[in-house]
Design a protein around this motif. Structure first.
Motif, PDB file in Angstrom:
ATOM      1  N   GLU A   1      -1.569  28.469   8.923  1.00 46.66           N
ATOM      2  CA  GLU A   1      -0.937  28.566  10.229  1.00 46.66           C
ATOM      3  C   GLU A   1      -1.308  27.347  11.071  1.00 46.66           C
ATOM      4  O   GLU A   1      -2.473  26.954  11.143  1.00 46.66           O
TER       5      GLU A   1
ATOM      6  N   THR B   1      -1.809  25.783  14.645  1.00 42.65           N
ATOM      7  CA  THR B   1      -2.081  26.298  15.988  1.00 42.65           C
ATOM      8  C   THR B   1      -2.144  25.168  17.001  1.00 42.65           C
ATOM      9  O   THR B   1      -2.437  24.020  16.671  1.00 42.65           O
TER      10      THR B   1
ATOM     11  N   TRP C   1       1.854  28.299  16.595  1.00 46.39           N
ATOM     12  CA  TRP C   1       1.261  29.396  17.354  1.00 46.39           C
ATOM     13  C   TRP C   1       0.286  28.845  18.395  1.00 46.39           C
ATOM     14  O   TRP C   1      -0.599  28.064  18.072  1.00 46.39           O
TER      15      TRP C   1
ATOM     16  N   ALA D   1      -2.822  29.015  20.414  1.00 50.78           N
ATOM     17  CA  ALA D   1      -4.086  29.737  20.281  1.00 50.78           C
ATOM     18  C   ALA D   1      -4.786  29.927  21.613  1.00 50.78           C
ATOM     19  O   ALA D   1      -5.504  30.907  21.822  1.00 50.78           O
TER      20      ALA D   1
ATOM     21  N   ALA E   1      -7.819  24.434  17.565  1.00 48.75           N
ATOM     22  CA  ALA E   1      -6.396  24.170  17.357  1.00 48.75           C
ATOM     23  C   ALA E   1      -6.178  22.872  16.591  1.00 48.75           C
ATOM     24  O   ALA E   1      -7.009  21.957  16.612  1.00 48.75           O
TER      25      ALA E   1
END
Length: 418
Positions: free
Chosen positions: A3, A5, A38, A40, A63
């Motif tokens: 993922e 971030t 995403w 964070a 991140a």
């Protein structure tokens, strides 16, 4: 797939003291989310060197991407550029394209001489990739360090948005392999958050592990947001469609819209679809319902007008509310709400009308009419309905609650009287 971030870092004392509302973070977060990144964390710091440095250190530990806005102006308190130069081990140089842009703006657009401080806006650290500013004088900066990206942009919203749209987002998509993030939102009204959660608890308990359900209450409404992330965009989208379809029958009686829209947009769309018009007679909301409805870009096709009948004399002389009713029952009662609906329909010749009369606070009307007592009327030329509501908040929130409730009551009236 890992993922990706991001962290958003906003700089400026004005943000911390509430003098300026931080709209940049909300816009950036939405755009990152659409791109599969995403968010964070979000952090705001003042114009203090050590605090900015520490915040940058901390966000980079959480991140892959740090997006910074603010602190790029020509005044002494704008310290972001020299700080970033030191942080990334660079020295300040003049970027010729940025200098040409500053010269063009002052010579051909503003038509005024430049100060030394204005010229310094073309200075950037030699360790960055310069992001040219098509909407202002301060260039943006793209830094890379140990696989992570830091981007610094102006705090002026339209300048930042131009950089994000034209350069930053496309480059982030090239730089990182991104997951697909998708949402489905259902807007409901007329039910509290806890009651809603109890109603759909079995649905929520059976959600797949990678799907989240969020409750977002706001002024009499609750947004139910389903969120999923994954590599297969088609599969994610299909799964969320199926889950929202499963959710719909559980909330059908309170469902306003199966998308993330405002109540005024829902009502405006309904009126447009039916080629009908609405007017408002507003006492306690002071024109706020009209303000919300006319925020729709196509409101001229469905909104005919409003009377802000704050004073009793306006109710009586303009909208023809019965003087005896006003004297005997006061302005906050069923009869007044009904007569306001009829009066404004006749005055502006609309198909429908909304009327509100109530006590927003802080003063109240006694035990029988405490603060938050509101009568809402809706109707057309053939039929009028009025209902009493009791809100329990401060003045601003009571106005908000009244406006949202009134528009929803109008929506339901239209659907039930087609």
């Amino acid at each position: 797939m890992k993922e990706t971030t991001a962290a958003i870092l906003t700089i400026g004392d004005e943000l911390l003291i509430g003098q300026v509302i931080d709209t940049n973070s909300a816009w950036i977060a939405q755009e990152l989310n659409k791109s599969g990144i995403w968010v964070a964390r979000r952090t705001a710091v003042g114009d203090v060197w050590d605090e900015i440095w520490q915040a940058l250190d901390e966000t980079l530990t959480h991140a892959d991407i740090v997006l910074i806005t603010g602190g790029l102006g020509p005044t002494a308190d704008d310290i972001t550029k020299p700080l970033l130069a030191k942080y990334f081990g660079g020295t300040m140089i003049t970027d010729e394209k940025a200098l040409a842009n500053v010269n063009n703006i002052f010579k051909n657009i503003l038509k005024r001489p430049m100060l030394e401080a204005n010229l310094k806006q073309a200075e950037v650290p030699d360790t960055c990739t310069v992001i040219q500013n098509a909407n202002g004088t301060a260039p943006g900066m793209w830094f890379e360090k140990e696989g992570k990206v830091v981007v610094s942009m102006p705090g002026v919203p339209y300048e930042m948005q131009g950089m994000m749209t034209n350069y930053v987002l496309p480059k982030l998509k090239e730089h990182f392999t991104l997951q697909h993030i998708a949402h489905r939102t259902s807007l409901v009204a007329g039910i509290g958050e806890s009651f809603l959660a109890e109603r759909i608890k079995n649905f929520e308990n059976n959600l797949p592990a990678h799907v989240r359900l969020a409750y977002l209450p706001h002024y009499g409404l609750v947004r139910l947001r389903l969120t999923a992330k994954g590599e297969d965009a088609t599969a994610i989208e299909k799964q969320l469609d199926n889950l929202q379809a499963q959710l719909k029958p559980l909330i059908q009686d309170v469902l306003v819209a199966a998308q993330d829209v405002s109540m005024e947009t829902v009502l405006g769309t309904l009126l447009n679809d039916q080629k009908k018009t609405v007017a408002t007679a507003e006492s306690c909301t002071g024109g706020y319902i009209s303000h919300l409805l006319t925020a729709n870009p196509n409101s001229s096709s469905f909104f005919t007008g409003s009377v802000v009948c704050y004073d009793k004399k306006v109710k009586e002389t303009v909208l023809k509310v019965d003087k005896q009713v006003l004297e005997e029952k006061g302005t906050v009662c069923k009869e007044v709400a009904e007569q306001l609906v009829k009066g404004v329909i006749e005055l502006v010749n609309s198909d429908y009308a909304i009327a509100v009369t109530g006590l927003m606070g802080p003063d109240n009307g006694g035990e029988d009419k405490p603060v938050g007592t509101v009568w809402i009327g809706v109707g057309n030329k053939e039929k009028v309905e009025a209902q009493e509501f009791h809100f329990r908040y401060d003045r601003r929130r009571n106005i908000e609650m009244t406006a949202i409730t009134a528009m929803n009551k109008m929506r339901l009236f239209i659907l039930n009287n087609q």
